[in-house]
Design an enzyme around this catalytic site. Sequence first.
Site, PDB file in Angstrom:
ATOM      1  N   TYR A 109       5.111 -27.576  21.177  1.00 41.39           N
ATOM      2  CA  TYR A 109       4.030 -26.744  21.725  1.00 41.39           C
ATOM      3  C   TYR A 109       4.424 -25.959  22.968  1.00 41.39           C
ATOM      4  CZ  TYR A 109       1.344 -29.565  18.450  1.00 41.39           C
ATOM      5  OH  TYR A 109       0.878 -30.172  17.309  1.00 41.39           O
ATOM      6  N   GLU A 156      -8.097 -17.147  14.170  1.00 43.68           N
ATOM      7  CA  GLU A 156      -7.544 -18.510  14.221  1.00 43.68           C
ATOM      8  C   GLU A 156      -6.152 -18.435  14.841  1.00 43.68           C
ATOM      9  OE1 GLU A 156      -7.347 -20.341  10.354  1.00 43.68           O
ATOM     10  OE2 GLU A 156      -6.160 -22.042  11.086  1.00 43.68           O
TER      11      GLU A 156
END
Length: 151
Positions: free
Chosen positions: A28, A103
Amino acid sequence: MSDPDARRVLVLNGPNLGRLGRRQPEIYGTTTHDELVTLCERWGAERGLAVEVRQTNHEGVMVDWLNAAADEQVPVVLNAAAWTHYSYAVYDACAQLEAPLVEVHLSDPETRPEPWRHHSVVRPHALEVVKGHGVEGYRMALDVLAATLRT
Ligand code: DQA
């Protein structure tokens, strides 16, 4: 000075994203959630958008935010994190949105080894999906919204 004509946009982040920078940085990245907030606000301001970034680990809170976004017709950038893959409450909340929904995912869930990451309940309602570009993906998502809201 804040732009009085800026269009309001919500960036909503789901569970565990508050630990960005410390949580599996190899997947991440090292940008923290606080830094992401600052970046999104700046990227928004550069595009005439008044961006408000929120993060929650509580599904009902996310559903409440999405319901309010539906009532107020506010465009949304949504990283529903793990809820993306199984929350029918998030599916139903997204289904009501009339303003555009983008999204976003830092990683590309579809290329990750866990098969459960390959399905998204958000995708059927999203104008576009931005994935695999780290925090830059949020900039790209705001670009999509800015372009859509201009037309
Ligand atoms: C994520 C991908 C999801 O599969 C995961 O559960 C997350 C983060 C991403 O941004 O890459 O928490 O949405």
